[in-house]
Design a protein around this motif. Sequence first.
Motif, short mmCIF file in Angstrom:
data_model
loop_
_atom_site.label_atom_id
_atom_site.label_comp_id
_atom_site.label_asym_id
_atom_site.label_seq_id
_atom_site.Cartn_x
_atom_site.Cartn_y
_atom_site.Cartn_z
N THR A 89 0.85 -1.19 0.00
CA THR A 89 0.00 0.00 0.00
C THR A 89 0.89 1.24 0.00
O THR A 89 1.85 1.31 0.78
CB THR A 89 -0.91 0.03 1.24
N VAL A 90 0.58 2.21 -0.88
CA VAL A 90 1.33 3.46 -0.94
C VAL A 90 0.39 4.62 -0.62
O VAL A 90 -0.69 4.74 -1.22
CB VAL A 90 1.98 3.67 -2.33
N GLU A 91 0.79 5.45 0.35
CA GLU A 91 0.00 6.62 0.74
C GLU A 91 0.88 7.87 0.61
O GLU A 91 1.94 7.94 1.23
CB GLU A 91 -0.48 6.47 2.18
N GLU A 148 1.04 11.48 1.64
CA GLU A 148 0.45 12.50 2.51
C GLU A 148 0.90 13.91 2.11
O GLU A 148 0.16 14.86 2.26
CB GLU A 148 0.83 12.23 3.97
N THR A 158 3.59 -1.22 3.97
CA THR A 158 3.02 0.09 3.64
C THR A 158 4.14 1.10 3.42
O THR A 158 5.11 1.16 4.18
CB THR A 158 2.10 0.60 4.77
N ARG A 210 4.59 5.22 3.15
CA ARG A 210 3.96 6.53 3.36
C ARG A 210 4.97 7.61 3.03
O ARG A 210 6.13 7.56 3.48
CB ARG A 210 3.49 6.68 4.80
N ARG A 261 5.72 11.42 3.60
CA ARG A 261 5.30 12.53 4.47
C ARG A 261 6.46 13.44 4.78
O ARG A 261 7.62 13.13 4.48
CB ARG A 261 4.71 11.98 5.76
N CYS A 280 8.42 6.48 4.50
CA CYS A 280 8.25 5.75 5.76
C CYS A 280 7.44 4.48 5.53
O CYS A 280 6.73 4.35 4.53
CB CYS A 280 7.52 6.62 6.79
N ASP A 281 7.57 3.55 6.48
CA ASP A 281 6.65 2.43 6.50
C ASP A 281 5.63 2.69 7.60
O ASP A 281 5.43 3.84 8.00
CB ASP A 281 7.40 1.10 6.66
N LYS A 282 5.02 1.69 8.13
CA LYS A 282 4.01 1.89 9.18
C LYS A 282 4.60 2.43 10.47
O LYS A 282 3.90 3.04 11.29
CB LYS A 282 3.30 0.56 9.46
N GLU A 308 0.84 5.83 -7.94
CA GLU A 308 0.08 6.89 -7.27
C GLU A 308 0.48 8.21 -7.90
O GLU A 308 1.63 8.61 -7.87
CB GLU A 308 0.39 6.89 -5.77
#
Length: 850
Positions: free
Chosen positions: A223-225, A227, A294, A296, A298, A324-326, A414
């Motif tokens: 999963t890629v988020e 922010e 994951t 992220r 940020r 970052c990861d989780k 993304e």
Amino acid sequence: MYLSLNWLKDYVQPDLSPEALSDLLTMAGLEVDGMEVSGPSLDGVVVGRVLTAEQHPNADRLRVCTVDIGGSPEASGESEPVQIVCGAPNVAAGQMVPVATVGTVLMLPDRETGEPTPVTIKKGKIRGEVSFGMICAEDELGLGDDHDGILVLDTDATPGTPLAEVIALPGDIVYDIALTPNRPDAASHIGVARDVAALTDTVLTLPQVDTPEASGEVNERITVEIEDTDGCARYAAMLVTGVTVAPSPDWLRERLEAIGVRPINNVVDVTNFVLHEMGQPLHAFDLAHIAGDTIRVRASRAGEKVTTLDDVERELPEGTLLICDKERPVAVAGVMGAANSEVSDSTTDVLIESAYFDPARIRSAAKALSMQTDASYRFERGVDPTAQVRAASRAAALIAEVGGGTVASGAIDENPVRFEPTVVTVRPERARMLIGAEIADDEMITLLQAIGFEVAESGADTLQAFADGAFASGHVAEAASDASGAGLRVVVPPFRPDVEREVDVIEEIARLWGYDNVPTPRTAPVALVPTPEAPAERLLAAARTQLAALGFRELFTNSLVPSETAERYAGADWTGQETRTVETLNPISQEIAAMRPSLLHGLVNAAAYNQKRGASDLRLFESGHVYARSTDASQPVEGFAEHTALAFAISGLAQQQRWDAPTRASDFYDLKGVVMAVLSASGVTGIEETPRREPSGLTAYALELSARGQRLGVIARVSDAVAEAADLAAPLFAAELDWDAVARVAARGLTRYEAISRFPTVDRDLALVLDAEQPVGPLAETIRRAGGPLLQDVRLFDLYTGDRIEAGKKSAAFTLVFGADRTLRDKEVDGRVKKIVRTLEHQHGATLRA
């Protein structure tokens, strides 16, 4: 940036010599600073025909051969076939073989260490038989590892032909390109290949890459988020499973080593390969160390820390872009990965990151952390915002190839900030006017299309169709609907962020058409009144000519230096005042982060560079501007001071050995003589000298020069600390003059010439006793002033300390030469000498020696 010619030829095949290609790149704006040839040198190795091969009379394993090497007196010193003793078991009459002629230097393995060592082939005797050269094996020429016998050539070349013309040589040509900040597209081999293909009208061949859709297995596992969408406009990722981390294959290692990149392992090497191939930085994570599967993106929080791949824990400025990861950061985005997720020998699943980061954010982070990496170098200039999935796909396929893994289906892409191409209207008439050449519209279109620009003539139907087929975006369609302006509508390719305006496109046309093809106009406007040259500029031009005539070589060094260097060379012992250095805002590199406070740094670097390469007898000079902070309100720019400086340096021998004189090393007084000669020729008189005997940060000892109350500069021996830091092999004597101050105190007016007097001169000698610590130079200047117009010359001819002089004293003896355009009388000369003695006693405490 380093560019491998062998690597470049994977994408384009220019029919040019390496030298011609270097010139072509330079004229197209990719200036080649240097060109290094790697691989074996075959100078002096020629093709020979073995005429006879007889048993050596004194050795069972040797043969005495007669070899036709073309009758080359330059190569062998002989006009007939030569005799060569050979120990190879396979040598036979009738063979065509490589022959290293007398005088050839070969890199042969040392008998003890096995390391390649230069060996000069000489005429000699082997077991009583004369040998005029060497018939070579493959490994002796650097062409391979075979040493079982001599290399037998399959050629019908004429004996005497250079071997390099007969066989294909291994090796490479590596260009050092001084890439300007506005050409991020050329920070890769494909980027340069695109220009070469356009300039030589050849085909650009790109690697075949299968780009997957944004779906598949990888999206189920990761999963890629994003922010921080301001810092990261696009983040692509692919996954390769079942990888075996190991050393890279030879082809991959050779590609990287050619451009100075150290191979690490097959996974990391692939990411570096794609970076230098396509210009897109990548990062490989060990998926097993990505918590929560994951990613992220940020901004960092205040006080957050990361231990990077170089095992240094770094505290991050707030707002630094992080991957970052989780649980924690796993990379400083666009700069360097973290040690907690790096690929190791135990890695099996590799996650490939390919992203577009905001250039300003990466530049800010790299500067704050004092980290310049290959990745940050490209991100901070701007990478292609559409190439992320393609680069990740290329890397995934190569990792699977060299690591035995399997590429997981699909890709993560993304893309929260959609890229909108730049569309520019270009008027051909304006292009012809600015370039100064009649270039046809069709030729302009051809040139632009060759480097990836899409071009259409302005017309509603044509342009709309063009926009639909080129880059389908609202931006282009909106521009297409405005067809009122005449000219060409150009869609700028995404890998050219530097092209924003009409004049930028015109520059591309001129660059590709060839600046050297622009005709010189038959007439040109010339001002009726020439711009007057400032007195300081005239004096400096004369001084440069004088120094060149004295055997000095002129330097031109960068006025931008690292901040630490600027601080080190801004010392008051050299510049004459305590000043703060001038730093640049948002420097593109830490190497050019500050303005130079003096010219000493350039002299020291040039001396060290030359000494390390065997050029030890140096006479160098440089002129240029130097900079400092200032509180002087009269300066053109408030808070800053700038002046022109002239600097000199000497090192090594002042005199080579001759039959009538020994060698002599350069010393402080050699340099002082040059400085005084330059000042004298510039019309500076009344120079005051202030010695400094105590060592300081930059000088071991020094002499300050001033005139009419103004500091002119300093002459010194460079301190041991500076010499050790630069690894100088010999003492360096240097001087720097404030040339603006020199111009202010220099005598004005025309040069006057006087005929040599036909009347005799009168010589008088003065032996003076003075304090042992008293410099002699000021005494000579006092004698000149007190001697008046009758005194024509003063020369120091003796210095004495010893038993005949009381302790703490020394004797200095001068010759005084008096003359005039008439016969002098003893009375007036004696009167002048008495005045000189009184002045010396009053000002310096010097008395006549009894």
